[in-house]
Design a protein around this motif. Structure first.
Motif, PDB file in Angstrom:
ATOM      1  N   ASN A  92       0.828  -1.207   0.000  1.00 29.99           N
ATOM      2  CA  ASN A  92       0.000   0.000   0.000  1.00 29.99           C
ATOM      3  C   ASN A  92       0.862   1.257   0.000  1.00 29.99           C
ATOM      4  O   ASN A  92       0.525   2.252  -0.652  1.00 29.99           O
ATOM      5  CB  ASN A  92      -0.936   0.001   1.208  1.00 29.99           C
ATOM      6  CG  ASN A  92      -2.130  -0.916   1.009  1.00 29.99           C
ATOM      7  OD1 ASN A  92      -2.824  -0.838   0.001  1.00 29.99           O
ATOM      8  ND2 ASN A  92      -2.372  -1.799   1.956  1.00 29.99           N
ATOM      9  N   LYS A  95       2.299   1.760  -3.518  1.00 31.00           N
ATOM     10  CA  LYS A  95       1.284   2.288  -4.434  1.00 31.00           C
ATOM     11  C   LYS A  95       1.131   3.801  -4.250  1.00 31.00           C
ATOM     12  O   LYS A  95       0.962   4.542  -5.222  1.00 31.00           O
ATOM     13  CB  LYS A  95      -0.053   1.581  -4.201  1.00 31.00           C
ATOM     14  CG  LYS A  95      -0.071   0.139  -4.685  1.00 31.00           C
ATOM     15  CD  LYS A  95      -1.404  -0.523  -4.383  1.00 31.00           C
ATOM     16  CE  LYS A  95      -1.445  -1.949  -4.914  1.00 31.00           C
ATOM     17  NZ  LYS A  95      -2.755  -2.602  -4.650  1.00 31.00           N
ATOM     18  N   PHE A 322      -8.042  -6.111   0.567  1.00 37.53           N
ATOM     19  CA  PHE A 322      -8.786  -4.902   0.898  1.00 37.53           C
ATOM     20  C   PHE A 322      -8.849  -4.678   2.404  1.00 37.53           C
ATOM     21  O   PHE A 322      -8.789  -3.527   2.866  1.00 37.53           O
ATOM     22  CB  PHE A 322     -10.199  -4.952   0.316  1.00 37.53           C
ATOM     23  CG  PHE A 322     -10.978  -3.688   0.575  1.00 37.53           C
ATOM     24  CD1 PHE A 322     -10.715  -2.543  -0.171  1.00 37.53           C
ATOM     25  CD2 PHE A 322     -11.931  -3.636   1.577  1.00 37.53           C
ATOM     26  CE1 PHE A 322     -11.407  -1.362   0.088  1.00 37.53           C
ATOM     27  CE2 PHE A 322     -12.625  -2.464   1.835  1.00 37.53           C
ATOM     28  CZ  PHE A 322     -12.365  -1.324   1.079  1.00 37.53           C
ATOM     29  N   TYR A 325      -5.876  -3.020   3.436  1.00 36.84           N
ATOM     30  CA  TYR A 325      -5.940  -1.618   3.013  1.00 36.84           C
ATOM     31  C   TYR A 325      -6.702  -0.786   4.049  1.00 36.84           C
ATOM     32  O   TYR A 325      -6.329   0.344   4.347  1.00 36.84           O
ATOM     33  CB  TYR A 325      -6.624  -1.515   1.652  1.00 36.84           C
ATOM     34  CG  TYR A 325      -6.945  -0.097   1.223  1.00 36.84           C
ATOM     35  CD1 TYR A 325      -5.945   0.727   0.710  1.00 36.84           C
ATOM     36  CD2 TYR A 325      -8.234   0.408   1.343  1.00 36.84           C
ATOM     37  CE1 TYR A 325      -6.230   2.028   0.320  1.00 36.84           C
ATOM     38  CE2 TYR A 325      -8.534   1.712   0.958  1.00 36.84           C
ATOM     39  CZ  TYR A 325      -7.529   2.512   0.456  1.00 36.84           C
ATOM     40  OH  TYR A 325      -7.812   3.811   0.079  1.00 36.84           O
ATOM     41  N   THR A 329      -5.405   2.653   5.929  1.00 38.19           N
ATOM     42  CA  THR A 329      -6.066   3.956   5.806  1.00 38.19           C
ATOM     43  C   THR A 329      -6.825   4.372   7.055  1.00 38.19           C
ATOM     44  O   THR A 329      -7.210   5.516   7.196  1.00 38.19           O
ATOM     45  CB  THR A 329      -7.077   3.937   4.646  1.00 38.19           C
ATOM     46  OG1 THR A 329      -8.019   2.880   4.861  1.00 38.19           O
ATOM     47  CG2 THR A 329      -6.369   3.735   3.333  1.00 38.19           C
ATOM     48  N   VAL A 348     -15.063   4.640   0.951  1.00 37.16           N
ATOM     49  CA  VAL A 348     -13.690   4.115   1.000  1.00 37.16           C
ATOM     50  C   VAL A 348     -13.406   3.258  -0.233  1.00 37.16           C
ATOM     51  O   VAL A 348     -12.336   3.351  -0.847  1.00 37.16           O
ATOM     52  CB  VAL A 348     -13.463   3.290   2.289  1.00 37.16           C
ATOM     53  CG1 VAL A 348     -12.130   2.543   2.238  1.00 37.16           C
ATOM     54  CG2 VAL A 348     -13.492   4.197   3.511  1.00 37.16           C
ATOM     55  N   ILE A 349     -14.383   2.433  -0.609  1.00 35.73           N
ATOM     56  CA  ILE A 349     -14.204   1.553  -1.777  1.00 35.73           C
ATOM     57  C   ILE A 349     -14.078   2.370  -3.061  1.00 35.73           C
ATOM     58  O   ILE A 349     -13.234   2.080  -3.920  1.00 35.73           O
ATOM     59  CB  ILE A 349     -15.368   0.544  -1.876  1.00 35.73           C
ATOM     60  CG1 ILE A 349     -15.294  -0.452  -0.706  1.00 35.73           C
ATOM     61  CG2 ILE A 349     -15.336  -0.196  -3.206  1.00 35.73           C
ATOM     62  CD1 ILE A 349     -16.498  -1.353  -0.582  1.00 35.73           C
ATOM     63  N   ASN A 351     -12.943   5.406  -3.358  1.00 38.19           N
ATOM     64  CA  ASN A 351     -11.608   6.018  -3.343  1.00 38.19           C
ATOM     65  C   ASN A 351     -10.524   4.981  -3.649  1.00 38.19           C
ATOM     66  O   ASN A 351      -9.543   5.271  -4.334  1.00 38.19           O
ATOM     67  CB  ASN A 351     -11.333   6.667  -1.981  1.00 38.19           C
ATOM     68  CG  ASN A 351     -12.143   7.926  -1.769  1.00 38.19           C
ATOM     69  OD1 ASN A 351     -12.590   8.557  -2.726  1.00 38.19           O
ATOM     70  ND2 ASN A 351     -12.351   8.298  -0.529  1.00 38.19           N
ATOM     71  N   TYR A 352     -10.719   3.768  -3.118  1.00 45.07           N
ATOM     72  CA  TYR A 352      -9.740   2.705  -3.367  1.00 45.07           C
ATOM     73  C   TYR A 352      -9.688   2.377  -4.862  1.00 45.07           C
ATOM     74  O   TYR A 352      -8.598   2.237  -5.431  1.00 45.07           O
ATOM     75  CB  TYR A 352     -10.098   1.462  -2.573  1.00 45.07           C
ATOM     76  CG  TYR A 352      -9.137   0.317  -2.805  1.00 45.07           C
ATOM     77  CD1 TYR A 352      -7.965   0.214  -2.075  1.00 45.07           C
ATOM     78  CD2 TYR A 352      -9.388  -0.650  -3.791  1.00 45.07           C
ATOM     79  CE1 TYR A 352      -7.064  -0.822  -2.297  1.00 45.07           C
ATOM     80  CE2 TYR A 352      -8.495  -1.683  -4.019  1.00 45.07           C
ATOM     81  CZ  TYR A 352      -7.340  -1.765  -3.269  1.00 45.07           C
ATOM     82  OH  TYR A 352      -6.456  -2.783  -3.503  1.00 45.07           O
ATOM     83  N   ASP A 355      -7.925   5.160  -6.678  1.00 49.06           N
ATOM     84  CA  ASP A 355      -6.481   5.111  -6.424  1.00 49.06           C
ATOM     85  C   ASP A 355      -5.819   3.934  -7.130  1.00 49.06           C
ATOM     86  O   ASP A 355      -4.694   4.042  -7.626  1.00 49.06           O
ATOM     87  CB  ASP A 355      -6.217   5.018  -4.910  1.00 49.06           C
ATOM     88  CG  ASP A 355      -6.457   6.331  -4.196  1.00 49.06           C
ATOM     89  OD1 ASP A 355      -6.645   7.352  -4.880  1.00 49.06           O
ATOM     90  OD2 ASP A 355      -6.468   6.336  -2.950  1.00 49.06           O
ATOM     91  N   GLU A 356      -6.525   2.805  -7.184  1.00 48.52           N
ATOM     92  CA  GLU A 356      -5.960   1.617  -7.816  1.00 48.52           C
ATOM     93  C   GLU A 356      -5.822   1.825  -9.322  1.00 48.52           C
ATOM     94  O   GLU A 356      -4.817   1.404  -9.930  1.00 48.52           O
ATOM     95  CB  GLU A 356      -6.839   0.403  -7.523  1.00 48.52           C
ATOM     96  CG  GLU A 356      -6.278  -0.916  -8.012  1.00 48.52           C
ATOM     97  CD  GLU A 356      -5.004  -1.344  -7.300  1.00 48.52           C
ATOM     98  OE1 GLU A 356      -4.275  -2.194  -7.865  1.00 48.52           O
ATOM     99  OE2 GLU A 356      -4.715  -0.833  -6.200  1.00 48.52           O
TER     100      GLU A 356
END
Length: 603
Positions: A92, A95, A322, A325, A329, A348-349, A351-352, A355-356
Motif C-alpha cells: 500500500n 502504491k 482490501f 488496506y 487507511t 472508501v471503496i 476512493n480505493y 487510487d488503484e
C-alpha cells in the motif's frame, strides 16, 4: 508560560528538497546509509531538546539509524518480510509513492505561473466581497428566479425564502475560500451583478454581489507575503484543475464492481468490531485501527479472504487485500448504524478503486522501479522491520519475583537526591489527532485547557494526582528529566501510537534508599523490565554490528550540514494521502560505546 517542542507543523508535497550528494555515512554488510538519507532522517525526525552540540546529536542519531538498519537486515534474514501484515503495508505504501511520482510527471511538470497570473490573483486577494444568494434544488425554479432578477430586486426575491435567514447580512468572502470555477466568476462581478445558476453539491445557486471593499493592509501582509500567498493559491488551483482533467481522462470509461455478499459481511463485521471497541460510547467519529483489522481477519475463513472482492477485469482485489488496506487507511464512521457504516464503506471503496486505477497507470510506466520510489520505500521498510523484530524481544525482558527481590536488595542504603515531578501524558493513536492537539496547545494560554477540550477516539490522558518519582516514568524518565516546568514535548513514538508530555512541576527531595525502596514495588519492577530490555537490545545490536561488519565514515558524517528546527513535518502525496516526512525512531545510541569498548578489549 508554556514552552513547546516539536509543535511546528509543516506540510510539503515532495521530497525533492536540496540534499547533499550521496556519500556513504555507514556500511552495514552490503547495505549503506548515505548522506542523503541521513540528512533527511535527521532533520525530519522529532528529537528532544538537548545540551549536546549539533555534531554530538548527529553522532547519536547516526548510531540510532545504524541500529535500525542492523535490526532490519536481521529481520529480512529471518524472513520476517514475508509476513502478511508487512507485505500488505509495504504494498500500500509503494502504491502511494507510485501515485505521487505519477502526479509529479502528469500534473506538477505541466504547471507554469506567469507574472500576469500572479498579479491577477493579487488583485483579487485585495478585495472582500459581500454576497447574497438564491438557492433551489429545482433547476426549473432557479431558472425562473434568474429570469425575475432582471426586473425584481434580490431583496424582494429573498423575502419569505428560507435561505434569507442565512444572509441577514451579505455573506463575506475573500479569495481562496470557494471552488475555483465559482470564485473566478464571483470576482469578475461588479456590484449589483449576479451569476448564472451554478450547480453545486447541494443544488442550484445564483450569487449576487452586494458589496466590494478593499482589505486593510494588516490583512494583506507585506507585498512579499501577499505575492507568495497568491502564488500558492494559483499553484494549488492549477494542480486541482490539471488533476481533474487527468482523472477524467483515465477514469471516464472505467466500471469496477464489488462483491455484494462480501460487502454485507464486511459492513456487519465492522459494526460489530466498532461497537465492541467503543462499548456503546457516544462519539462524533469511530475509528477502526490496525489491531481491529487483524482481529477481523482472524474471524473470517480463508476461503472468504481469498475471494475476489473488487472485480477488476485483470488482477482483481481479494477480500484479504482490501482488509489490509483498511488497516493502512484507518476506516472511520460518524455513527454505528448500518446505513452510516455502509455509506462510509462505499466511499472508501470508491476512493480505493480510483487510487488503484491511478496506481496501475503508474505501474504501466514502470514508476515502481524508479530510484525515487525504491529509496523512499526502503527507508520505511527498514523502519517497519526493525520495530517488528525488536518487539519480539519484549517478552524476554519480563521480570520474575526472584529477579525483583535481588534487584531491590542491591540498592545502596544511603541518602539519595530524588526528583519528583507532576506530568500529564496525552496518548493518541493517530497523527491527525496529534496535529489537532498541538495546534490547540499553541492557540490557548493554558495547556490544561487544551487537554480538557480534546475528545479523540482511543485517547488516553494520564495525569499524576501529586508529585511522583521521576523514575516511575521508566523509559520516558530521561526525556522528562531534560524538560522544564510548563514545557510541552512530543510526539514520542510508542507501540500504541504517540505520546505528548506536559511537565507541570518539579521538586528535588532527599530520601534514604529504604524510603525510596518503599515508594512502590511496581515502579522497581518497571524500571528493572526496561533495564533488562535495554540490555537485551544493546547486546543484540552489538552482535548484529559484528555479524554485518559495520563501518562508519566519520569524515562524511561530520561534513553533513543539518538544520535543527523542532518540527512535526508531514509529507503530502500527489493524488491524496499523507504520512510523516520520515519514519519515527526513538534515540538508541549507547549500544555503540559498549560495542567499541568490546573491540578494544579484544585487541
Amino acid at each position: 508560560m508554556k514552552k513547546t517542542h516539536l509543535v511546528l507543523l509543516i506540510y510539503f508535497i515532495s521530497l525533492s528538497v536540496i540534499l547533499p550528494q550521496d556519500r556513504v555515512v555507514a556500511r552495514i554488510g552490503d547495505d549503506i546509509i548515505d548522506s542523503k538519507e541521513f540528512k533527511l532522517r535527521f532533520e525530519f525526525t522529532p528529537r528532544i531538546s538537548s545540551s549536546f552540540d549539533v555534531d554530538s546529536q548527529k553522532t547519536h542519531f547516526a548510531y540510532t539509524l545504524i541500529a535500525e538498519k542492523l535490526w532490519a537486515k536481521e529481520a529480512a534474514a529471518l524472513q520476517l518480510d514475508t509476513i502478511s501484515s508487512y507485505r500488505y503495508y509495504i504494498s500500500n505504501l509503494e502504491k502511494m509513492l507510485v501515485r505521487d511520482l505519477l502526479f509529479k510527471k502528469e500534473i506538477e511538470s505541466k504547471i507554469n505561473l506567469s507574472e500576469e497570473e500572479i498579479n491577477d490573483v493579487l488583485n483579487k486577494k485585495s478585495y472582500r466581497l459581500g454576497l447574497n444568494f438564491l438557492y433551489s434544488s429545482s433547476k426549473r425554479e432557479i431558472d425562473s428566479l434568474y429570469s425575475l432578477l432582471s426586473t425584481v430586486s434580490i431583496d424582494s426575491l429573498l423575502t419569505g425564502r428560507f435561505e434569507k435567514l442565512e444572509q441577514l447580512e451579505p455573506v463575506k468572502l475573500t479569495y481562496g475560500q470557494m471552488q475555483n470555477s465559482i470564485e473566478d466568476s464571483l470576482f469578475n462581478l461588479n456590484i449589483d451583478e449576479y451569476t448564472k445558476p451554478v450547480q453545486t453539491e447541494i443544488g442550484w445557486v445564483i450569487y449576487y454581489l452586494k458589496e466590494k471593499s478593499d482589505l486593510k493592509a494588516i490583512e494583506l501582509g507585506t507585498l512579499t507575503e501577499a505575492r507568495m500567498q497568491a502564488a500558492r493559491n494559483l499553484l494549488d488551483r492549477k494542480k486541482q484543475k490539471y488533476m481533474e482533467e487527468y482523472l477524467s481522462q483515465i477514469l471516464s470509461d472505467k466500471v469496477v464492481n464489488v462483491d455484494v455478499n462480501l460487502f454485507k459481511i464486511l459492513s456487519d463485521t465492522l459494526i460489530s468490531s466498532l461497537k465492541n471497541t467503543y462499548s456503546n460510547k457516544e462519539l462524533k467519529t469511530y475509528y477502526l485501527y490496525d489491531d481491529d483489522v487483524k482481529k477481523i481477519i482472524k474471524t473470517i475463513s480463508e476461503d472468504s479472504l481469498n475471494q475476489n472482492f473488487i472485480k477488476f477485469e485483470t488482477d482483481p482485489i481479494t477480500f484479504k487485500e482490501f482488509l489490509y488496506y483498511l488497516s493502512f487507511t484507518n476506516f472511520k464512521a460518524s455513527a454505528l448504524d448500518s446505513s452510516t457504516v455502509e455509506n462510509s464503506l462505499s466511499k472508501v471503496i470508491r476512493n480505493y478503486i480510483r487510487d488503484e486505477i491511478i496506481t496501475r497507470e503508474g505501474y504501466k510506466r514502470g514508476l515502481h522501479n524508479s530510484d525515487e520510489v525504491f529509496s523512499e520505500l526502503k527507508m520505511w521498510r527498514d523502519n517497519y522491520l526493525s520495530q517488528y523484530l525488536r518487539n519480539t524481544y519484549n517478552k524476554s525482558a519480563e521480570v520474575t519475583e526472584p529477579e525483583l527481590a535481588h534487584y531491590i536488595s542491591t540498592l545502596v542504603d544511603s541518602t539519595i537526591a530524588t526528583k519528583f515531578v507532576s506530568v500529564t501524558e496525552v496518548k493518541l493513536q493517530e497523527l491527525d489527532h496529534v496535529r489537532e492537539f498541538l495546534i490547540k496547545v499553541e492557540s490557548v494560554s493554558d495547556v490544561n485547557q487544551a487537554v480538557a477540550e480534546i475528545n479523540f477516539p482511543g485517547q488516553l490522558i494520564i495525569k499524576t494526582d501529586s508529585l511522583v518519582p521521576l523514575s516511575s516514568f521508566q523509559d520516558l524518565a530521561s526525556i522528562i528529566n531534560n524538560m522544564t516546568e510548563n514545557e510541552v514535548y512530543g510526539p514520542i513514538t510508542r507501540a500504541e501510537g504517540y505520546s505528548i508530555l506536559i511537565l507541570h512541576e518539579v521538586e528535588e527531595r532527599e530520601l534514604t534508599a529504604v524510603e525510596k525502596n518503599k515508594l512502590q514495588v511496581d515502579v522497581h519492577k518497571e524500571i528493572l523490565y526496561y533495564k533488562k530490555l535495554e540490555n537485551i537490545l544493546r547486546n543484540k545490536t552489538i552482535e548484529l554490528a559484528n555479524k554485518y561488519d559495520l563501518n562508519i565514515n566519520r569524515e562524511v558524517l561530520k561534513s553533513i550540514n543539518v538544520t535543527d528546527i523542532p518540527a512535526l513535518i508531514y509529507r503530502m502525496y500527489g493524488f491524496g494521502g499523507q504520512t510523516t516526512a520520515a519514519p519515527f525512531t526513538n534515540l538508541f545510541y549507547n549500544w555503540y560505546y559498549r560495542y567499541k569498548s568490546m573491540e578494544k578489549e579484544a585487541l
